[in-house]
Design a protein around this motif. Structure first.
Motif, PDB file in Angstrom:
ATOM      1  N   GLU A 133       0.903  -1.407   0.069  1.00  0.00           N
ATOM      2  CA  GLU A 133      -0.019   0.001  -0.028  1.00  0.00           C
ATOM      3  C   GLU A 133       0.867   1.189   0.179  1.00  0.00           C
ATOM      4  O   GLU A 133       0.515   2.285  -0.465  1.00  0.00           O
ATOM      5  N   LYS A 134       2.215   1.157   0.389  1.00  0.00           N
ATOM      6  CA  LYS A 134       2.836   2.219   0.671  1.00  0.00           C
ATOM      7  C   LYS A 134       4.123   2.251  -0.025  1.00  0.00           C
ATOM      8  O   LYS A 134       4.845   3.429  -0.538  1.00  0.00           O
ATOM      9  N   PHE A 135       4.848   1.005  -0.330  1.00  0.00           N
ATOM     10  CA  PHE A 135       5.959   0.926  -1.185  1.00  0.00           C
ATOM     11  C   PHE A 135       5.705   0.601  -2.537  1.00  0.00           C
ATOM     12  O   PHE A 135       4.971  -0.496  -2.974  1.00  0.00           O
ATOM     13  N   LEU A 182       5.297   8.464   2.886  1.00  0.00           N
ATOM     14  CA  LEU A 182       5.188   8.814   4.302  1.00  0.00           C
ATOM     15  C   LEU A 182       4.031   9.188   4.694  1.00  0.00           C
ATOM     16  O   LEU A 182       3.608   8.828   5.751  1.00  0.00           O
ATOM     17  N   THR A 183       3.295   9.919   3.893  1.00  0.00           N
ATOM     18  CA  THR A 183       1.868  10.373   4.252  1.00  0.00           C
ATOM     19  C   THR A 183       0.995  10.383   2.970  1.00  0.00           C
ATOM     20  O   THR A 183       1.358   9.880   1.882  1.00  0.00           O
ATOM     21  N   LEU A 188       8.977   9.446  -0.099  1.00  0.00           N
ATOM     22  CA  LEU A 188      10.586   9.424  -0.015  1.00  0.00           C
ATOM     23  C   LEU A 188      10.986   8.598  -1.419  1.00  0.00           C
ATOM     24  O   LEU A 188      10.382   7.453  -1.494  1.00  0.00           O
ATOM     25  N   ARG A 189      11.955   9.223  -1.998  1.00  0.00           N
ATOM     26  CA  ARG A 189      12.313   8.292  -3.234  1.00  0.00           C
ATOM     27  C   ARG A 189      13.953   8.179  -3.303  1.00  0.00           C
ATOM     28  O   ARG A 189      14.660   9.079  -2.616  1.00  0.00           O
ATOM     29  N   ALA A 190      14.574   7.015  -3.658  1.00  0.00           N
ATOM     30  CA  ALA A 190      15.693   6.906  -4.086  1.00  0.00           C
ATOM     31  C   ALA A 190      15.794   5.920  -5.369  1.00  0.00           C
ATOM     32  O   ALA A 190      15.098   5.158  -5.823  1.00  0.00           O
ATOM     33  N   ARG A 217       2.463  15.308  -3.542  1.00  0.00           N
ATOM     34  CA  ARG A 217       1.387  15.225  -4.391  1.00  0.00           C
ATOM     35  C   ARG A 217       0.369  16.259  -3.975  1.00  0.00           C
ATOM     36  O   ARG A 217      -0.068  16.456  -2.962  1.00  0.00           O
ATOM     37  N   PHE A 218      -0.075  17.332  -5.087  1.00  0.00           N
ATOM     38  CA  PHE A 218      -0.948  17.962  -4.833  1.00  0.00           C
ATOM     39  C   PHE A 218      -2.508  17.460  -4.659  1.00  0.00           C
ATOM     40  O   PHE A 218      -2.635  16.439  -5.293  1.00  0.00           O
TER      41      PHE A 218
END
Length: 390
Positions: A133-135, A182-183, A188-190, A217-218
């Motif tokens: 869901e987040k990754f 994160l939210t 966060l990007r790598a 993200r707007f």
């Protein structure tokens, strides 16, 4: 002076194929699309071709001595993009790969030093593969318009004819990365990218940029919560028993009042009104609608409350089954904690897209387009069915 690939990532062909594979994967449900922006900072790497420089000096009757090279620098990029769905977006930006250079001495006595500064613009297609869901992982392929500024200085026996050549060229770039939300708005990007570069004196090579960054993200357009077909639970008034008339003869016992079993009452909420894109956390507008439902049901003696999550027919069965289940559980948990509904009387389940509201001929097509997503909006919902009496 030339700049060749520094062995940091895999062969470019493999990188490109993976990116294309991500871009052409079957598109799943996209409930929202929107703009985003971000910035990355990291280290850029190039390789100075000492052998080629030595050969060039030797062709002019000069023997090169030891080289002192600068092959790493700080690089950064600024970017903005538009996400069309959870799998595909287009991104444009500005990059600065930093400055690289060398210095060497010669025989007869002299010295030669050179530097190159690289920056420019890029336009990329980005394919994303959700892992959880987040990754997520992503790949990119795009074009760059790079400005190369070279600077050469010679002393003694070394004579530089053109000390400050420059060029502007269009080339290919590719990349791979990982992203963690994160939210709902900040991630966060790598990532690591390879830029194909032409310098100002006719040489070609690659520069790699490994970097970390943040993406914002707007907020997109939020649909207005819509509740359909809601009828308050019926009020049950028990019948009074018939009066007992005293008489000499025995009076038959009164017949018991018939048991009235109320029909279940169902209310449907649009999933777009309860949740953000690709998310199972009830948002503020959705909590307000659920609070209103809980207030309407206050005072009801519940037999059972069934909460059912639905998706549309776009996307894989496994993903949509998991998403619909998480959303049904999120609504159930909110009603228990905020609506004072007994947890043992509420059931939650997800049913994928197996029970659509739309009919087979209503929404034509299989390719995910904004028109198809809008047409299938009624199918993306959470149904709440209440059985009980006041």
């Amino acid at each position: 002076m030339t700049f060749h690939h520094h062995n940091v990532v895999s062969i470019p062909v493999k990188l490109s194929l993976l990116t294309l594979a991500l871009m052409t994967a079957p598109l799943a449900m996209a409930q929202a699309a929107g703009w985003y922006a971000g910035a990355n900072l990291g280290q850029s790497n190039a390789t100075i071709d000492d052998a080629r420089i030595t050969s060039g000096l030797l062709g002019n009757g000069l023997v090169a001595g030891p080289f002192n090279n600068t092959e790493r620098d700080r690089g950064f990029k600024l970017f903005g993009g538009y996400q069309y769905n959870r799998y595909f977006s287009v991104e444009a930006g500005y990059f600065d790969l930093g400055k690289f250079g060398f210095t060497t001495t010669t025989t007869p006595t002299g010295s030669l030093s050179g530097d190159i500064r690289l920056k420019g613009l890029n336009l990329d297609a980005v394919g994303t593969l959700p892992i959880s869901e987040k990754f997520s992982a992503f790949g990119r392929i795009g074009v760059t318009y790079a400005h190369a500024n070279d600077s050469f200085t010679g002393t003694g026996a070394v004579n530089v004819l053109d000390p400050n050549p420059s060029s502007r060229k269009t080339n290919l770039k590719v990349g791979l990365g990982l992203q963690y939300a994160l939210t709902d708005a900040l991630s966060l990007r790598a990532e690591i990218e390879r830029y194909r570069i032409d310098d100002a004196v006719g040489n070609k090579g690659d520069v790699d940029l490994a970097s970390l960054g943040l993406v914002y993200r707007f907020g997109g357009k939020r649909p207005t919560p819509v509740a359909r077909e809601y009828t308050p639970p019926p009020v049950i008034v028990a019948q009074a028993p018939p009066p007992v008339v005293a008489a000499a003869a025995p009076v038959p016992a009164p017949q018991p009042a018939p048991v009235f079993v109320p029909a279940p009452v169902k209310v449907s909420f649009s999933a777009d009104s309860l949740f953000d894109f690709d998310n199972a956390v009830v948002k503020p507008a959705g909590r307000a609608e659920l609070d209103k439902l809980a207030a309407d049901l206050r005072g009801v003696d519940y037999d059972v409350i069934n909460v059912t999550g639905h998706t549309d027919r776009i996307g894989s069965h496994a993903y949509n089954q998991a998403l619909s289940t998480r959303r049904a559980q999120a609504v159930s948990s909110y009603l228990v904690t905020s609506g004072d509904i007994p947890a043992q009387k509420i059931n939650a389940q997800g049913v994928n897209g197996s029970d659509p509201v739309t009919k087979p001929g209503d929404c034509v097509g299989r390719k995910t387009t904004p028109a198809l997503i809008a047409c299938l909006q009624p199918d993306r919902r959470v149904d709440i069915e209440v059985t009980g009496k006041r």
